[in-house]
Scaffold this active site. Sequence first.
Site, mmCIF file in Angstrom:
data_model
loop_
_atom_site.group_PDB
_atom_site.id
_atom_site.type_symbol
_atom_site.label_atom_id
_atom_site.label_comp_id
_atom_site.label_asym_id
_atom_site.label_seq_id
_atom_site.Cartn_x
_atom_site.Cartn_y
_atom_site.Cartn_z
ATOM 1 N N SER A 256 0.833 -1.197 0.000
ATOM 2 C CA SER A 256 0.000 0.000 0.000
ATOM 3 C C SER A 256 0.865 1.243 0.000
ATOM 4 O O SER A 256 2.016 1.216 0.430
ATOM 5 C CB SER A 256 -0.881 0.023 1.250
ATOM 6 O OG SER A 256 -0.066 0.301 2.373
ATOM 7 N N LYS A 257 0.256 2.316 -0.480
ATOM 8 C CA LYS A 257 1.064 3.526 -0.592
ATOM 9 C C LYS A 257 1.327 4.169 0.756
ATOM 10 O O LYS A 257 2.203 4.996 0.886
ATOM 11 C CB LYS A 257 0.444 4.520 -1.573
ATOM 12 C CG LYS A 257 -0.968 4.922 -1.333
ATOM 13 C CD LYS A 257 -1.377 5.950 -2.373
ATOM 14 C CE LYS A 257 -2.844 6.238 -2.317
ATOM 15 N NZ LYS A 257 -3.578 6.100 -3.509
ATOM 16 N N ARG A 258 0.612 3.730 1.774
ATOM 17 C CA ARG A 258 0.906 4.261 3.095
ATOM 18 C C ARG A 258 2.248 3.734 3.604
ATOM 19 O O ARG A 258 2.952 4.385 4.341
ATOM 20 C CB ARG A 258 -0.198 3.888 4.085
ATOM 21 C CG ARG A 258 -1.312 4.916 4.150
ATOM 22 C CD ARG A 258 -2.295 4.625 5.261
ATOM 23 N NE ARG A 258 -2.852 3.292 5.180
ATOM 24 C CZ ARG A 258 -2.565 2.312 6.038
ATOM 25 N NH1 ARG A 258 -1.762 2.540 7.053
ATOM 26 N NH2 ARG A 258 -3.094 1.119 5.876
ATOM 27 N N LYS A 259 2.558 2.508 3.194
ATOM 28 C CA LYS A 259 3.778 1.899 3.733
ATOM 29 C C LYS A 259 4.934 1.853 2.748
ATOM 30 O O LYS A 259 6.064 1.605 3.117
ATOM 31 C CB LYS A 259 3.458 0.495 4.214
ATOM 32 C CG LYS A 259 2.457 0.538 5.348
ATOM 33 C CD LYS A 259 2.318 -0.773 6.038
ATOM 34 C CE LYS A 259 1.324 -0.621 7.183
ATOM 35 N NZ LYS A 259 0.543 -1.776 7.421
ATOM 36 N N ASN A 260 4.640 2.018 1.483
ATOM 37 C CA ASN A 260 5.684 1.931 0.471
ATOM 38 C C ASN A 260 5.374 2.925 -0.623
ATOM 39 O O ASN A 260 4.220 3.280 -0.836
ATOM 40 C CB ASN A 260 5.668 0.539 -0.169
ATOM 41 C CG ASN A 260 6.684 -0.378 0.445
ATOM 42 O OD1 ASN A 260 7.866 -0.062 0.481
ATOM 43 N ND2 ASN A 260 6.228 -1.507 0.922
#
Length: 484
Positions: A256-260
Amino acid sequence: MTETSPIRTRIAPSPTGIAHVGTAWMSMFDLALARQTGGQFVVRIEDTDRTRFVEGAEEKIYEAFKWLGIDYDEGGEKGGPYGPYKQSERLNIYREYIDQLLASGHAYHCFCTSERLTQMREDQRKAGELPRYDRLCRNLSEAEVNEKLNAGTPYVVRQKMPDEGTVSWEDAIRGHVEFDVRNVDDGVLLKSDGFPTYHFAVVVDDHLMKISHVLRGEEWISSTPKHLLLYQAFGWQPPVFAHMPLIRNADKSKLSKRKNDVSILSYREKGYLPEALLNFIALLGWSHPSGEEFFSFEEFLKVMALDRIQKTGPIFDTKKLDWMNGMYIRKLPVEELIQRLQPYLPSDFPQDRMQQLLPLVLERLVTLKDIEELTSFFYRPIEVDAQLLSRKSTPEVVTQQLGEVINAVSPLEDWTHQRLEGVLRQLQEQHDYKKSQFFMMIRIAVTGREFTPPLFETLAVLGKQLTLERLAAAKDLLSTPKTV
Ligand code: GLU
């Protein structure tokens, strides 16, 4: 179909924002199958969910493909014999096929209001049942349906699922997969805004575009029964399905873009090489038959085979990407590297000193963009943190040491790293200074940083004048009386 007949694959991204690394990943496998068999790789834009549509997202997908060198055969500006390749431009086609299903009894009009459906789901949840359409409109008579249609009542069209039986397929990655159709909902095929749902459009388009192999994420496995039942309803031959594993963050959650960072183009902005990114993503869930870690995209396209794709979700390990990118950077011929660095150089970068600076930082470049951060102290004023400078000692001792360093290097005419090393090591030994403190202190004084290229080379490249100026400035910094 035998494996040697031309394979037609497609990637079907939804333009909902960024061009996702997962899209590039899947496309590489699609492209390999098409290239290996003399088939085609198609890009189809699935933009039927108007609520998630983002202006400009489609352009980003094509731009990302271009940067990576993922070359498609149909779609985009290339067009092709089965267009349009954008679902929002195919609405009349879907309408035609919806009418076929309505006529053959595989679909029905549903006039339920959203209030009723919300209430229904609420009741189901309370009763501990799985939320699903209760099929109220499935039994409306033709007359009732016509009456509502004539009155202009808003409707959706739903898929009429069989009451019992199983649906199964041989997944190219997972083997035999089977579902009980009693668990399949009478899902919506055509929405009240006249747009098809993903489930309907994907089947119609894959069929009309003659897609022979569908590679997609495993999150679609549970939708495949619906799709297969649609193929059955139309009497069409379904494609081969290959459900790829889900790429994961380091903590095993879905990428996910929150983590990567999952945007392809942001890797370009950050100075990753497209060939390194391709190599890295090729290794997500797949391995080279001879175990090699470094290979070109061309080679991947030749040797890729679906049977080497693993079922478990690969981890998107950015540390590995960084390592690979650095390796790729160092494998480039110097002239080419200099060329590829150009877009990442700040405007004040001294181009005439590139040949001198690059060798000093080459080992430490993780991305092309790092060049600025790693070399800026050579050509921009520095700031030195007084506390850092005397951290392993005292301001008094460091002031004295700086004075000695200035005296030792000032007379040097031959300003080479060998001479500098000789003189400074001698000074350190003579006073028995702790090596780590003494040399780190000089490093901080002349660069403002703790991490730099090798010290003596750095001094040599900085030049005599600048080195002496910075040593003197650092000394002043420590000896300036502090206000209490
Ligand atoms: N539009 C779907 C997505 O973006 C495509 C799924 C498929 O490949 O069938 O995930």
